[in-house]
Design a protein around this motif. Structure first.
Motif, PDB file in Angstrom:
ATOM      1  N   ALA A 176       0.831  -1.211   0.000  1.00 31.29           N
ATOM      2  CA  ALA A 176       0.000   0.000   0.000  1.00 31.29           C
ATOM      3  C   ALA A 176       0.865   1.260   0.000  1.00 31.29           C
ATOM      4  O   ALA A 176       0.543   2.245  -0.678  1.00 31.29           O
ATOM      5  N   ILE A 177       1.959   1.244   0.756  1.00 30.97           N
ATOM      6  CA  ILE A 177       2.884   2.384   0.772  1.00 30.97           C
ATOM      7  C   ILE A 177       3.503   2.582  -0.607  1.00 30.97           C
ATOM      8  O   ILE A 177       3.603   3.708  -1.120  1.00 30.97           O
ATOM      9  N   ALA A 178       3.946   1.485  -1.225  1.00 31.58           N
ATOM     10  CA  ALA A 178       4.541   1.576  -2.558  1.00 31.58           C
ATOM     11  C   ALA A 178       3.539   2.114  -3.566  1.00 31.58           C
ATOM     12  O   ALA A 178       3.870   2.955  -4.413  1.00 31.58           O
ATOM     13  N   THR A 179       2.304   1.648  -3.463  1.00 30.94           N
ATOM     14  CA  THR A 179       1.252   2.113  -4.373  1.00 30.94           C
ATOM     15  C   THR A 179       0.987   3.598  -4.173  1.00 30.94           C
ATOM     16  O   THR A 179       0.811   4.355  -5.142  1.00 30.94           O
ATOM     17  N   ARG A 180       0.987   4.046  -2.913  1.00 31.00           N
ATOM     18  CA  ARG A 180       0.750   5.468  -2.633  1.00 31.00           C
ATOM     19  C   ARG A 180       1.891   6.332  -3.156  1.00 31.00           C
ATOM     20  O   ARG A 180       1.663   7.414  -3.705  1.00 31.00           O
ATOM     21  N   ALA A 181       3.116   5.862  -2.993  1.00 32.83           N
ATOM     22  CA  ALA A 181       4.252   6.618  -3.517  1.00 32.83           C
ATOM     23  C   ALA A 181       4.158   6.748  -5.032  1.00 32.83           C
ATOM     24  O   ALA A 181       4.365   7.831  -5.593  1.00 32.83           O
ATOM     25  N   ASN A 182       3.837   5.652  -5.701  1.00 40.96           N
ATOM     26  CA  ASN A 182       3.707   5.698  -7.153  1.00 40.96           C
ATOM     27  C   ASN A 182       2.585   6.641  -7.588  1.00 40.96           C
ATOM     28  O   ASN A 182       2.741   7.421  -8.530  1.00 40.96           O
ATOM     29  N   ALA A 183       1.472   6.598  -6.877  1.00 42.25           N
ATOM     30  CA  ALA A 183       0.320   7.429  -7.238  1.00 42.25           C
ATOM     31  C   ALA A 183       0.608   8.915  -7.089  1.00 42.25           C
ATOM     32  O   ALA A 183      -0.040   9.747  -7.740  1.00 42.25           O
ATOM     33  N   ASN A 184       1.587   9.257  -6.260  1.00 45.30           N
ATOM     34  CA  ASN A 184       1.915  10.659  -6.012  1.00 45.30           C
ATOM     35  C   ASN A 184       3.201  11.102  -6.708  1.00 45.30           C
ATOM     36  O   ASN A 184       3.743  12.164  -6.390  1.00 45.30           O
ATOM     37  N   THR A 185       3.663  10.311  -7.656  1.00 42.24           N
ATOM     38  CA  THR A 185       4.924  10.580  -8.339  1.00 42.24           C
ATOM     39  C   THR A 185       4.717  10.720  -9.835  1.00 42.24           C
ATOM     40  O   THR A 185       4.037   9.909 -10.451  1.00 42.24           O
ATOM     41  N   ARG A 186       5.322  11.756 -10.403  1.00 41.88           N
ATOM     42  CA  ARG A 186       5.256  11.985 -11.842  1.00 41.88           C
ATOM     43  C   ARG A 186       6.648  12.349 -12.361  1.00 41.88           C
ATOM     44  O   ARG A 186       7.410  13.056 -11.698  1.00 41.88           O
ATOM     45  N   SER A 187       6.973  11.873 -13.571  1.00 41.85           N
ATOM     46  CA  SER A 187       8.296  12.091 -14.152  1.00 41.85           C
ATOM     47  C   SER A 187       8.189  12.393 -15.642  1.00 41.85           C
ATOM     48  O   SER A 187       7.220  12.016 -16.299  1.00 41.85           O
ATOM     49  N   MET A 188       9.245  13.045 -16.156  1.00 41.37           N
ATOM     50  CA  MET A 188       9.371  13.257 -17.604  1.00 41.37           C
ATOM     51  C   MET A 188      10.825  13.551 -17.915  1.00 41.37           C
ATOM     52  O   MET A 188      11.517  14.214 -17.143  1.00 41.37           O
TER      53      MET A 188
END
Length: 333
Positions: A176-188
Motif C-alpha cells: 500500500a505504501i509503494a502504491t501510494r508513492a507511485n500514485a503521487n509521483t510523476r516524471s518526464m
C-alpha cells in the motif's frame, strides 16, 4: 562504438560480477541464475522486496540492494527483461517468512515475467504481491508498454517501500505504501543524445546536433516531440509543466524534487536544471521539502535528464528520511 568492454555478450555478467566484488559488505551475487541479494541474506520476519529489469540503467536496480531498500535485484540483458527463473530465485532468497513485494516498472516484458515468477514462487509457498510503477507522464503507450512507462520514480517507490519493510510493516501495508508513492509521483525526461547498446554497436536513435527529444523513454523510446535545442530553463519548463498538471500539484504541497541524469550528463548541468525547477515550484507555492540530484536511473551514456516530483505527506517523508545503506544511496546510519 568506443566502450570499456570485452565481449558484448558478456557485458552484464562481467559488470554484475564487478559490482559484487566492489561491494561485498552490502551484496552477494548469484551467477547462475543471475541476481544480486543482500550480503546478510533475507531479513527474518520482515517483508522482502525484489525488483529488476533490463541492464543499462545502473545503478538501478542492483545499486539499491541493501538495508532500507531492496532485498534483491534481477538484472536482465541490456534493455531486456530478465526471464522468470532468476526472478523466482531472487524471490525465494528474499523471503524471510513475511512474503515478498515485487516492484515492477511498467514494461510489457517485465510485467509478464514478474507475473510468471510470482505464480511460481507462490507454488513454492511464498506469497508475492506486485506493485507496478508507471510515473512517466510523457506518453500513454510506447514501444515497450501498455500504459505509462516506469522511469526514475522507481527509486522513490523502492526507497519508501524498503523503509516500510524495515520497520516491520506486513506485506499488504508495504504494498500500500509503494502504491501510494507511485500514485503521487510523476516524471518526464529529455534526451540530447542516444545511448549505444553494446551488442547493437550503433546508437538506438539519431538526433541532429541542434535537436532534442522531449519525453524520451529510458530505452530510447520516442517521446512527445523533437524540438530545436534551447537553453536549459526552457527545457525544464517543458518537462515540469506537464508533470505539475498531471497529478495535479497545487500550492501548499510539499514535494520531493528529483533531478536524474541519464548517464552522460555531468552534475554541473544537473544542478542548473535543479535550480530552475526549484524556482518554478517556489513561484507556484510548492515547497521542495526533500531533494535528490544525480544519475540513478540511466540509459547507458545518453545525455539528458529526467525530472521527478513526488507529493509528500508526513509518512512518505518519514520513510524517505529513514536510514538506507546501499551502493547508490546511503544516509542515516
Amino acid at each position: 562504438m568506443k566502450k570499456l568492454i570485452n565481449d558484448p555478450k558478456n557485458v552484464v555478467d562481467e559488470s554484475v560480477a564487478g559490482f559484487g566484488l566492489a561491494h561485498p559488505d552490502i551484496v552477494t551475487v548469484s551467477a547462475d541464475p543471475l541476481f544480486v541479494a543482500r550480503a546478510q541474506g533475507a531479513s527474518q520476519g520482515k517483508v522482502g522486496i525484489v525488483s529488476g529489469g533490463g541492464s543499462g540503467h545502473e545503478p538501478l536496480h542492483a545499486g539499491f540492494v541493501g538495508f532500507g531498500m531492496l532485498s534483491a535485484a534481477v538484472p536482465g540483458p541490456v534493455f531486456t527483461s530478465p526471464t522468470p527463473d532468476p526472478i523466482v530465485a531472487a524471490t525465494l532468497a528474499s523471503d524471510g517468512g513475511a512474503g515478498v513485494l515485487h516492484i515492477v516498472k511498467n514494461y510489457t516484458g517485465d510485467v509478464l515475467n514478474f507475473e510468471t515468477a510470482a505464480d511460481l514462487a507462490d507454488a513454492e509457498g511464498v506469497r508475492v504481491v506486485s506493485v507496478i510503477v508507471d510515473d512517466d507522464v510523457a506518453v500513454k503507450d510506447s514501444l515497450y508498454t501498455a500504459g505509462r512507462r516506469g522511469v526514475a520514480g522507481t527509486v522513490v517507490v523502492e526507497k519508501v517501500a524498503g523503509a516500510a519493510a524495515e520497520r516491520g510493516d506486513d506485506l499488504d501495508a508495504v504494498a500500500a505504501i509503494a502504491t501510494r508513492a507511485n500514485a503521487n509521483t510523476r516524471s518526464m525526461g529529455v534526451a540530447l543524445t542516444s545511448g549505444t547498446v553494446p551488442h547493437a554497436g550503433e546508437p538506438s536513435f539519431v538526433l541532429p546536433e541542434d535537436e532534442i527529444e522531449i519525453g524520451i523513454g529510458i530505452h530510447g523510446e520516442p517521446g512527445r516531440e523533437r524540438i530545436k535545442l534551447e537553453p536549459a530553463d526552457g527545457i525544464v519548463d517543458r518537462l515540469l509543466a506537464p508533470i505539475l498538471e498531471d497529478l495535479p500539484f497545487a500550492s501548499g504541497d510539499k514535494v520531493l524534487l528529483f533531478v536524474n541524469g541519464m548517464g552522460g550528463t555531468p552534475l554541473v548541468e544537473q544542478y542548473i536544471v535543479y535550480r530552475h525547477a526549484a524556482e518554478v515550484l517556489a513561484e507556484k507555492g510548492i515547497e521542495v521539502a526533500r531533494s535528490l540530484v544525480g544519475s540513478f536511473v540511466t540509459s547507458l551514456e545518453m545525455q539528458g535528464v529526467s525530472l521527478t516530483v513526488t507529493r509528500l505527506d508526513d509518512e512518505l517523508t518519514e520513510l524517505w528520511d529513514a536510514p538506507v545503506e546501499t551502493a547508490a544511496l546511503r544516509w542515516g546510519r
